[in-house]
Design an enzyme around this catalytic site. Structure first.
Site, short mmCIF file in Angstrom:
data_model
loop_
_atom_site.label_atom_id
_atom_site.label_comp_id
_atom_site.label_asym_id
_atom_site.label_seq_id
_atom_site.Cartn_x
_atom_site.Cartn_y
_atom_site.Cartn_z
CD GLU A 1 29.79 43.76 40.95
OE1 GLU A 1 30.57 42.87 40.63
OE2 GLU A 1 29.35 44.59 40.14
CD GLU B 1 31.73 48.45 40.78
OE1 GLU B 1 31.65 47.87 39.68
OE2 GLU B 1 32.16 47.90 41.80
C1 BGP Z 1 32.17 44.92 38.75
C2 BGP Z 1 33.22 44.96 39.80
C3 BGP Z 1 34.35 45.82 39.55
C4 BGP Z 1 34.65 46.11 38.10
C5 BGP Z 1 33.44 46.20 37.21
C6 BGP Z 1 33.72 46.24 35.72
O1 BGP Z 1 31.70 43.62 38.66
O2 BGP Z 1 32.73 45.27 41.08
O3 BGP Z 1 35.40 45.34 40.32
O4 BGP Z 1 35.67 45.43 37.61
O5 BGP Z 1 32.54 45.19 37.45
O6 BGP Z 1 33.98 44.97 35.24
P1 BGP Z 1 35.18 44.66 34.30
O7 BGP Z 1 36.38 45.11 35.01
O8 BGP Z 1 35.16 43.20 34.10
O9 BGP Z 1 34.94 45.40 33.04
#
Ligand code: BGP
Length: 473
Positions: free
Chosen positions: A177, A369
């Site tokens: 990201e 993701e």
């Molecule tokens: C993205 C990231 C992850 C993950 C995901 C979910 O931004 O790459 O590392 O954490 O989001 O977000 P969160 O954990 O805040 O729910």
């Protein structure tokens, strides 16, 4: 889906690995990001982690201890039939302060065993080189990605792992990201602001360093093994105009470009003209050499990976209710339901986003993701019936399949986020769970770390076995 489609799951060292002081690992940015109300200011770089009070809880330090549980976790991934597994190396496990001339042998051996374990089950490793972590040594000494020196240290690390895993890892992702740098600069890139600093200038200069480092890593990777596939990674999610008022439409285009900017450079090889004008208008002057420009041009990525959790929406007048979502502020879209954390749920938006990215770049997409963060409560028998997660993932997989089969988008794989429960990046909570595998641990850090298969575990096993055909709950 096409033969060889990479079904799997995704995690990252900073949120699941733990073992922060094991095997000679050095301190990383994630080890000083607290749980609780100071988390956001620290992640934004506006609060100095050195000023945090005694007794602060740092959830990343132990996380879900994949360091000590990886064999068990990988066996469970294999049981679900994973074809691939996306995870990240902890940079400071390999170069503890970032500056050593030789890597930490223990750290390399850990990933040796880890990768061999995956290969034992014929699971293709997909490695993110930098997922929200950098050695704290480099932050302290050089100000992290603010400083051009970071490029050399990053490449030293890349060279070691590219050579060492040359015959065992094919898919690499440079920065997770990458656009997160604009929103959570300390978490995303180890950046802290000093008083009086021009934050935008600092962020875009750091972005330029990361973009250049990424292109140099692509070059190096292809020299070491021409079969390597190296990708960039975008926190994606199309921005909708709140209405057909041209002002809203224009605003949504501008918002999309704030994110596309990074991928425009990494996939098309140069700063887009809108970005040059924007930087100029803001009085930002980047230090960029001709050599940088050549490197960016000649070493674009092989594929584009992305996270998709939700679409976004914008109103030019800034009025109305705000909405949550993966970090970026957004206007509330009245047509969409939201998760328990207020993130809109929009499977059609996933199809739209995939189409938009493929139209723009014409390179293979890899969804690394996607998922629903939700509270899971074991019933009296300890079972977790996470039908809400099955619904979310089913509808999103359906949307992705429509993008591929009806719209002709080239998607090479799908790895839902947090396939084993882990620490939430934005909130530091354990209770915001994404996994098919439950981990017994609570927000205060208590629990046995025992792994338990959720209902979605068997469901996902069937999805993979049927190559996406069997989606119903
Ligand atoms: C993205 C990231 C992850 C993950 C995901 C979910 O931004 O790459 O590392 O954490 O989001 O977000 P969160 O954990 O805040 O729910």
């Amino acid at each position: 889906m096409q033969k060889g489609f990479l079904w799997g799951g995704a995690t990252a060292a900073n949120q699941c690995e733990g073992g922060w002081q094991e095997g000679g690992r050095g301190i990383s940015v994630v080890d000083v990001i607290p749980h609780g109300r100071n988390r956001m200011p620290v992640m934004k770089g506006t609060m100095d982690y050195r000023e945090l009070p005694e007794g602060t809880n740092y959830p990343g330090r132990e996380a879900v201890d994949m360091y000590g549980h990886y064999k068990e976790d990988i066996a469970l991934f294999a049981e679900m039939g994973f074809k691939c597994y996306r995870f990240s190396f902890s940079w400071s496990r390999i170069f503890p302060t970032g500056e050593e001339s030789e890597p930490n042998r223990n750290g390399v051996e850990f990933y040796d065993d880890f990768i061999n374990e995956l290969l034992k089950y014929k699971i293709e490793p997909v490695v993110t080189l930098c997922h929200f972590d950098a050695p704290l040594g480099l932050v302290e000494k050089y100000g992290s990605w603010k400083n051009r020196k970071m490029i050399d240290y990053f490449l030293r690390y890349c060279e070691v792992v590219f050579r060492h895993f040359k015959d065992r890892v094919r898919y690499w992702i440079t920065f997770n990201e990458i656009n997160m740098l604009m929103h959570l600069p300390f978490m995303g890139a180890g950046i802290r602001f000093e008083e009086g600093e021009n934050e935008l200038q600092v962020k875009y200069q750091a972005a330029h360093h990361e973009l250049t480092a990424s292109a140099m890593a692509v070059k190096l990777a292809h020299e070491i093994n021409p079969d390597f596939q190296v990708g960039c990674m975008l926190a994606a999610g199309s921005v909708y105009p709140y209405s057909c008022n041209p002002d809203d439409v224009w605003e949504s285009m501008k918002k999309d470009r704030e994110n596309y900017f990074f991928i425009d450079v990494q996939a098309r090889g140069e700063y887009p003209s809108y970005a040059k004008k924007f930087l100029e208008g803001q009085g930002i002057r980047l230090q960029m050499t001709e050599e940088d420009e050549r490197t960016l041009k000649e070493h674009t990525v092989d594929f584009i990976s992305l996270s998709y959790y939700n679409s976004r929406c914008v109103r030019a007048d800034g009025q109305g209710e705000a909405s949550g979502g993966n970090v970026f502020a957004s206007a509330k879209n009245p047509y969409l339901e939201c998760s328990q954390w207020g993130w809109p749920i929009d499977p059609k938006g996933f199809r739209i986003t995939l189409n938009a990215l493929y139209d723009r770049y014409q390179k293979p997409l890899f969804v690394v993701e996607n998922g629903l963060g939700a509270v899971d409560t074991p019933d009296e028998n300890g079972n977790i019936n996470d039908d809400y997660r099955i619904d979310y993932l089913s509808s999103h997989i359906r949307a992705m399949m429509s993008a591929v089969e009806e719209d002709g988008v080239d998607v090479i794989g799908y790895t839902p986020w947090g396939c084993v429960d882990l620490i939430s990046a934005t909130t530091g909570e354990m209770s915001k769970r994404y996994g098919f595998i439950y981990v017994d641990k609570d927000d205060e850090g208590n629990g046995t770390l025992k792994r338990v298969r959720k209902k979605s575990f068997e469901w996902y096993r069937t999805v993979i076995a049927s190559n996406g055909e069997s989606l119903q709950s």
